[in-house]
Design an enzyme around this catalytic site. Structure first.
Site, PDB file in Angstrom:
ATOM      1  CE  LYS A 217      23.103  53.575  22.174  1.00  0.00           C
ATOM      2  NZ  LYS A 217      22.268  53.064  23.242  1.00  0.00           N
TER       3      LYS A 217
ATOM      4  CD  GLU B  19      27.090  51.248  30.125  1.00  0.00           C
ATOM      5  OE1 GLU B  19      26.181  50.663  30.729  1.00  0.00           O
ATOM      6  OE2 GLU B  19      27.218  51.209  28.886  1.00  0.00           O
TER       7      GLU B  19
ATOM      8  CG  HIS C 295      55.633  39.407  32.332  1.00  0.00           C
ATOM      9  ND1 HIS C 295      56.946  39.042  32.490  1.00  0.00           N
ATOM     10  CD2 HIS C 295      54.938  38.698  33.257  1.00  0.00           C
ATOM     11  CE1 HIS C 295      57.055  38.137  33.455  1.00  0.00           C
ATOM     12  NE2 HIS C 295      55.842  37.909  33.938  1.00  0.00           N
TER      13      HIS C 295
END
Ligand code: PA5
Length: 480
Positions: free
Chosen positions: A465, A322, A351
């Site tokens: 949004k 951000e 791994h």
């Protein structure tokens, strides 16, 4: 290696030198480093950051660097710290469980403190083993129906076992209306408020503004008589772990918030000089900035060798993404800046991801975190002497094997010209955690200046949004 008096160290040997970021790279931006340091100094002294505007497009101060300093009239004052401690004490031996509701900056730092202090099995320990502090659950960090329902069922079952069962809901939202947080809160509150024998209380943490500027959550708290704590003005979510947002969780679990702030303060003091060789936050910012700009290392893998620090990597993802993932610079030119952050844990991801780090594109910096001294450190026993291969590791402490794994990983990467660095924490405790988180927060402030982007806004999250709000309205309309 840059080692601070506290023992915290930044080992950048595999990030700086021939074939890595060089002295010439640094000399080439000396003027910008000096300017970045001056700008961050100005931010520390005044809260002013050139060009930074709030979501509403008005100049906004940036005040997170003031949070470590507890003094009368400051964002954290002796009175506010006393109130937090009283709040924590009021829960001890009284409240059975807390559910924290929050997302993004209103969750990730809280999770860091919880994981570091409590570990995985806190909620299955007895109240005595928890020092009388409550169990703590997280919600609102997603809109996941199944997990929310699981949590409700779990709390109902616990309340059926113990009467009265005292549950505290801590709702954290700076804006006071975040869908994920408030949606989950409403579901859980409604499902539990009339459970027989369950005593429900609520605390709200939100923007303290009153009157016309009061958030939805603040209004609800006022109307319902819920106590409140503050998300201060000028402190963005991703920097709020040092404010009441993080400190409320600290108080709920008996985490040493004084030591946490002292660690942040100590790191702030260690980062006052303009010379990157002695200022760890500036050094980290300069090396990572140059690794990307001059050497194409555009991905940062944040890889603590400690399960309890995985949440730090998740917190850092938000901080880096951000703060520095920006379309335009402060002149409005398209730059598409920002390293992509990736969460990894050692040894687990050796791994899984290490194959890619070792043989994939040369576009990564692997940032390790090592803990030097562990509170518990079992010796690997010679449990099966007939299994010769296994006796090779017997008699070693687990931390020795863990360190060997980290060192081997770093050496293998370096042998192939791949970049890494290590933050060394002398011990996993509140002080050193405060140092680490604060270093990273200050580092993105420096890097924002080096890259000339606003590290304190997040306009990109508005795009979805704008699409989602009408969708929700249409869904609701269709359901009528
Ligand atoms: O960093 C941010 O601003 C975001 O991640 C917010 O913290 C997140 O969206 C939650 O916002 P709020 O605290 O307003 O509910």
């Amino acid at each position: 290696m840059l080692t601070l008096p506290s023992g915290f160290a930044f080992d950048y040997a595999n990030l700086y030198g021939d074939g890595k970021v060089t002295g010439a790279d640094i000399a080439g931006i000396a003027g910008r480093i000096a300017a970045a340091h001056a700008a961050v100094g100005h931010m520390r002294a005044t809260g002013e950051v050139r060009g930074h505007l709030s979501k509403d497009g008005v100049p906004e101060k940036v005040l997170f660097s003031q949070l470590p300093y507890v003094a009368a009239g400051n964002l954290n004052s002796p009175e506010s710290i006393r109130r937090l401690k009283d709040f924590g004490a009021s829960l001890r031996h009284r409240t059975d469980a807390v559910i924290h509701f929050g997302i993004g900056g209103s969750y990730l730092g809280n999770r860091v403190l919880f994981d570091a202090h409590c570990g995985e099995f806190w909620n299955s320990r007895s109240p005595e083993e928890r020092g009388g502090y409550p169990e703590l659950y997280f919600s609102g960090n997603n809109l996941d129906p199944l997990r929310t329902d699981d949590l409700i069922k779990h709390i109902r079952a616990a309340a059926a076992e113990k009467t009265p069962y005292r549950l505290l809901l801590v709702v954290v939202s700076k804006s006071g209306g975040t869908l994920d947080t408030m949606g989950s809160f409403m579901v859980v509150h409604e499902a539990l408020r009339q459970v027989p024998g369950l005593e429900l209380s609520v605390v709200a943490v939100t923007d303290p503004a009153g009157g016309d500027k009061a958030t939805l959550l603040k209004k609800l708290a006022n109307d319902s008589g819920w106590p409140t704590f503050a998300v201060p003005d000028g402190v963005g979510g991703r920097f709020s772990v040092f404010s009441e947002v993080g400190l409320v969780t600290a108080a709920c679990i008996g985490f040493d918030l004084d030591a946490f702030l002292a660690g942040a303060r100590s790191m702030d003091q260690a980062c006052l000089e303009g010379d990157p060789r002695t200022n760890p936050a500036l050094l980290n910012a300069v090396l990572k900035y140059l690794a990307a700009a001059n050497h194409g290392r555009n991905i940062e893998i944040f890889m603590p060798y400690a399960d309890r620090l995985k949440a730090v990597a998740e917190w850092y993802v938000q901080l880096l993404a951000e703060s520095l993932g920006k379309r335009t610079d402060r002149q409005g030119r398209e730059v598409f800046y920002g390293r992509t952050p990736v969460v990894a844990v050692g040894t687990t991801d050796m791994h899984a991801q290490t194959q890619q780090h070792q043989d994939g594109a040369r576009d990564k910096v692997v940032q390790f975190v090592r803990v030097a001294a562990w509170d518990s450190d079992p010796v690997i026993p010679d449990a099966f002497p007939s299994a010769r291969e296994l006796t090779k590791i017997s008699s070693l402490r687990m931390s020795q094997a863990l360190d060997a794994a980290l060192e081997a990983n770093a050496q293998a990467l370096a042998a192939d010209g791949r970049y890494s660095a290590v933050f060394h924490l002398p011990h996993l405790d509140a002080f050193h955690l405060g140092e680490l988180l604060y270093l990273l927060a200050l580092s993105v402030a420096y890097e924002g200046e080096l890259a000339d982007v606003d590290a304190f806004d997040q306009p990109g999250v508005e795009a979805y949004k704008r699409i989602m709000s009408p969708k929700l309205a249409a869904l609701k309309q269709a359901g009528r």
